[in-house]
Design an enzyme around this catalytic site. Structure first.
Site, short mmCIF file in Angstrom:
data_model
loop_
_atom_site.label_atom_id
_atom_site.label_comp_id
_atom_site.label_asym_id
_atom_site.label_seq_id
_atom_site.Cartn_x
_atom_site.Cartn_y
_atom_site.Cartn_z
NE ARG A 1 -47.00 14.42 -85.52
CZ ARG A 1 -47.80 13.87 -84.99
NH1 ARG A 1 -49.02 13.48 -85.07
NH2 ARG A 1 -47.70 13.48 -83.51
NE ARG B 1 -54.24 18.62 -81.58
CZ ARG B 1 -53.22 17.63 -82.06
NH1 ARG B 1 -52.13 17.59 -81.74
NH2 ARG B 1 -53.77 16.73 -82.93
CG HIS C 1 -55.56 12.52 -86.95
ND1 HIS C 1 -54.62 11.65 -85.96
CD2 HIS C 1 -55.21 11.83 -88.08
CE1 HIS C 1 -53.82 10.91 -86.59
NE2 HIS C 1 -54.30 10.87 -88.12
#
Length: 139
Positions: free
Chosen positions: A86, A104, A117
């Site tokens: 993450r 991202r 994801h």
């Protein structure tokens, strides 16, 4: 303690040619890729994966997006694998919340098509791994 997480490299990342870059970042972080599969998501798996969003306005578009092209499903293992991935991924909204240096932040353009994801908890990881890789489901 070794932990597992499910990662999806979403259709937008596959179409834009970022699979190798993303896998390289995962490996450089020190996470082990223990399962990897390039596939188009079946509707039933996509619906089960995103069941928590059912009924929300963006849900139909999300299912259309995630089933609309090939993606890479992977199981990662390592110490604190969930948090580690993450951190690599960055904030959900690539422009507003993801910082440069994250997947991202470096490559993302919009919130729904945000490249990857990663499971958000041990419970989610085990549920998602069982959906995408039934033979690896925890007993």
């Amino acid at each position: 303690m070794t932990e597992r997480t499910l990662v999806l490299i979403k259709p937008d990342a596959v179409a834009r040619g970022y699979v190798g870059e993303i896998l390289g970042r995962i490996e450089r972080k020190g996470l082990t890729i223990s399962a990897l599969d390039l596939r188009t998501a079946p509707g039933d798996i996509a619906a089960a994966h995103y069941a928590e969003h059912e009924g929300r306005p963006f849900y139909p578009g999300l299912l259309e997006f995630i089933t609309g092209g090939p993606l890479v499903a992977a199981v990662l293992e390592g110490p604190r694998a969930i948090a580690a991935f993450r951190q690599l991924a960055g904030g959900t909204d690539p422009v507003e919340k993801a910082v440069p240096g994250t997947i991202r932040g470096d490559f993302g353009l919009e919130a729904q098509e945000n490249l990857v994801h990663g499971s958000d908890s041990v419970e989610s990881a085990e549920r998602e791994i069982a959906l995408w890789f039934p033979h690896l489901a925890a007993n």
